[in-house]
Design a protein around this motif. Structure first.
Motif, PDB file in Angstrom:
ATOM      1  N   PRO A 106       0.801  -1.224   0.000  1.00  0.00           N
ATOM      2  CA  PRO A 106       0.000   0.000   0.000  1.00  0.00           C
ATOM      3  C   PRO A 106       0.834   1.275   0.000  1.00  0.00           C
ATOM      4  CG  PRO A 106       0.087  -0.924   2.204  1.00  0.00           C
ATOM      5  CD  PRO A 106       0.766  -1.913   1.299  1.00  0.00           C
ATOM      6  N   VAL A 107       0.316   2.250  -0.712  1.00  0.00           N
ATOM      7  CA  VAL A 107       0.844   3.608  -0.651  1.00  0.00           C
ATOM      8  C   VAL A 107      -0.297   4.491  -0.174  1.00  0.00           C
ATOM      9  CG1 VAL A 107       1.803   5.544  -1.944  1.00  0.00           C
ATOM     10  CG2 VAL A 107       2.473   3.196  -2.519  1.00  0.00           C
ATOM     11  N   THR A 108      -0.096   5.181   0.935  1.00  0.00           N
ATOM     12  CA  THR A 108      -1.116   6.058   1.498  1.00  0.00           C
ATOM     13  C   THR A 108      -0.554   7.477   1.574  1.00  0.00           C
ATOM     14  OG1 THR A 108      -0.552   6.006   3.871  1.00  0.00           O
ATOM     15  CG2 THR A 108      -1.709   4.084   2.972  1.00  0.00           C
ATOM     16  N   PRO A 109      -1.351   8.470   1.943  1.00  0.00           N
ATOM     17  CA  PRO A 109      -0.809   9.824   2.076  1.00  0.00           C
ATOM     18  C   PRO A 109       0.323   9.920   3.103  1.00  0.00           C
ATOM     19  CG  PRO A 109      -3.198   9.901   1.969  1.00  0.00           C
ATOM     20  CD  PRO A 109      -2.825   8.457   2.084  1.00  0.00           C
ATOM     21  N   LEU A 110       0.414   8.941   4.023  1.00  0.00           N
ATOM     22  CA  LEU A 110       1.424   8.983   5.080  1.00  0.00           C
ATOM     23  C   LEU A 110       2.462   7.874   4.977  1.00  0.00           C
ATOM     24  CD1 LEU A 110      -0.901   9.775   8.153  1.00  0.00           C
ATOM     25  CD2 LEU A 110       0.325  11.377   6.659  1.00  0.00           C
ATOM     26  N   PHE A 111       2.128   6.775   4.325  1.00  0.00           N
ATOM     27  CA  PHE A 111       3.038   5.626   4.252  1.00  0.00           C
ATOM     28  C   PHE A 111       3.366   5.333   2.800  1.00  0.00           C
ATOM     29  CE2 PHE A 111       3.989   1.128   3.877  1.00  0.00           C
ATOM     30  CZ  PHE A 111       4.901   0.935   4.892  1.00  0.00           C
ATOM     31  N   PRO A 112       4.662   5.085   2.481  1.00  0.00           N
ATOM     32  CA  PRO A 112       5.816   4.926   3.385  1.00  0.00           C
ATOM     33  C   PRO A 112       6.574   6.222   3.679  1.00  0.00           C
ATOM     34  CG  PRO A 112       6.452   4.329   1.169  1.00  0.00           C
ATOM     35  CD  PRO A 112       4.995   4.713   1.090  1.00  0.00           C
ATOM     36  N   TRP A 113       6.013   7.362   3.287  1.00  0.00           N
ATOM     37  CA  TRP A 113       6.735   8.632   3.351  1.00  0.00           C
ATOM     38  C   TRP A 113       7.190   8.991   4.769  1.00  0.00           C
ATOM     39  CZ3 TRP A 113       6.788   8.138  -1.494  1.00  0.00           C
ATOM     40  CH2 TRP A 113       5.643   7.793  -2.209  1.00  0.00           C
ATOM     41  N   LEU A 114       6.367   8.696   5.781  1.00  0.00           N
ATOM     42  CA  LEU A 114       6.713   9.049   7.155  1.00  0.00           C
ATOM     43  C   LEU A 114       7.261   7.861   7.940  1.00  0.00           C
ATOM     44  CD1 LEU A 114       3.743  11.397   8.142  1.00  0.00           C
ATOM     45  CD2 LEU A 114       5.956  11.972   7.125  1.00  0.00           C
ATOM     46  N   GLY A 115       7.616   6.794   7.254  1.00  0.00           N
ATOM     47  CA  GLY A 115       8.187   5.630   7.933  1.00  0.00           C
ATOM     48  C   GLY A 115       7.214   5.009   8.912  1.00  0.00           C
ATOM     49  N   PRO A 116       7.708   4.581  10.081  1.00  0.00           N
ATOM     50  CA  PRO A 116       6.840   3.924  11.075  1.00  0.00           C
ATOM     51  C   PRO A 116       5.664   4.791  11.515  1.00  0.00           C
ATOM     52  CG  PRO A 116       9.155   3.609  11.628  1.00  0.00           C
ATOM     53  CD  PRO A 116       9.123   4.596  10.501  1.00  0.00           C
TER      54      PRO A 116
END
Length: 321
Positions: free
Chosen positions: A250-260
């Motif tokens: 999955p790619v979401t507005p927050l993941f993986p951009w913000l890591g954990p």
């Protein structure tokens, strides 16, 4: 928990949990808002910690039981359910309804929609039934094979009462009087894009309907609103999914951009509602000679869930509050 009964636990008590293996025979397809305000949280935490400590003591001394699939009722009630209730009560603020449609004892097959990238909907469904049903019923969930290839996750799933989605296992559980849960959409439901939220995907090939008819148990349609928004899936990185042998990445507005931090589920508002049971007793005699019986039953259950989802979405109002 992934796949439905297309590809269903054997509660015979043994002295210790055995390592569940994939049985060779498992090669087929397969009201009212009753949630109450929670009070006395301080006392509740003390009781939960005491229960967990008592379980650890008994575990170390060997004074515990688990069935041959690995289900450990004491571990589930003393450790796993108290942990899950934190999310259920405080993070997702789940409202569970229609518990009068879930029997206090005896077998039934709960069929629910599946969504949210990770199976939090399965955990919240199980937690709500255990915590809020008058009989505190254990829901024996059927999960995809992928769950049982991850060592720690596989052990936790078995100890909490989950098992592989296998028609033979589902049938044995139901005939033993268990409450069984299944998500017929499988990965197509939990891994669908956010743009298709709350639109039911294909319900397999009707394997859950066949299982219910053969066992002569009622099907309880269940609609879950809230899971779609915890990880708004705006993309699927297929190369990464192939690399890790996953059905999707999955790619979401927050993941993986913000890591954990991006992997923390968003605190959406949830409603889980059980609909009126669909009986199957009268279908046992001739369903094999009338294939339309299975597809009609599966379509009826799917239609019931979709209509309830549409209704709950309007009622819920804001996604976050």
């Amino acid at each position: 928990m992934g796949a439905g009964i297309e590809n269903a636990m054997i509660p015979a008590a043994i002295d210790r949990p055995a390592e569940a293996t994939h049985s060779p025979e498992c090669n087929g397809a397969l009201g009212d808002d009753v949630s109450q305000p929670w009070s006395g949280q301080s006392d509740g935490w003390r009781q939960q910690l005491a229960g967990a400590a008592d379980y650890v003591r008994r575990r170390v001394s060997g004074d515990y039981q688990a069935d041959e699939t690995g289900f450990d009722p004491a571990f589930n009630s003393s450790v796993l359910m108290p942990m899950a209730r934190v999310l259920y009560r405080n993070w997702f603020r789940v409202r569970m309804r229609g518990l009068e449609h879930v029997p206090a004892s005896g077998p039934a097959l709960i069929v629910a929609n599946h969504s949210g990238v990770l199976p939090f909907d399965a955990v919240m469904l199980q937690t709500g039934l255990f915590s809020e049903h008058p009989a505190h019923r254990n829901l024996r969930l059927l999960g995809a094979d992928l769950v049982y290839t991850v060592p720690v996750l596989a052990n936790l799933a078995r100890m909490s009462g989950h098992t592989r989605a296998c028609p033979q296992e589902a049938d044995r559980l139901l005939r033993a009087g268990e409450l069984v849960g299944v998500f017929p959409e499988g990965f197509k439901g939990i891994g669908k894009p956010f743009s298709e939220r709350y639109r039911l995907q294909r319900f397999g090939r009707g394997g859950f309907a066949v299982t219910a008819i053969k066992a002569g148990v009622p099907i309880i349609p269940c609609a879950i609103v809230g899971a779609e928004e915890i990880y708004p899936m705006i993309g699927n990185s297929e190369p990464v999914a192939r690399l890790f042998k996953l059905p999707y990445f999955p790619v979401t507005p927050l993941f993986p951009w913000l890591g954990p931090v991006g992997a923390i589920p968003l605190p959406s508002n949830w409603i889980i509602e059980f609909c009126e049971p669909v009986p199957t007793e009268g279908l046992r005699a001739d369903w094999q000679h009338h294939p339309d019986t299975v597809s009609s039953l599966a379509d009826q259950v799917k239609r019931t869930i979709q209509l309830k989802l549409d209704e709950l979405l309007v009622e819920r109002g804001p996604v976050f509050s």
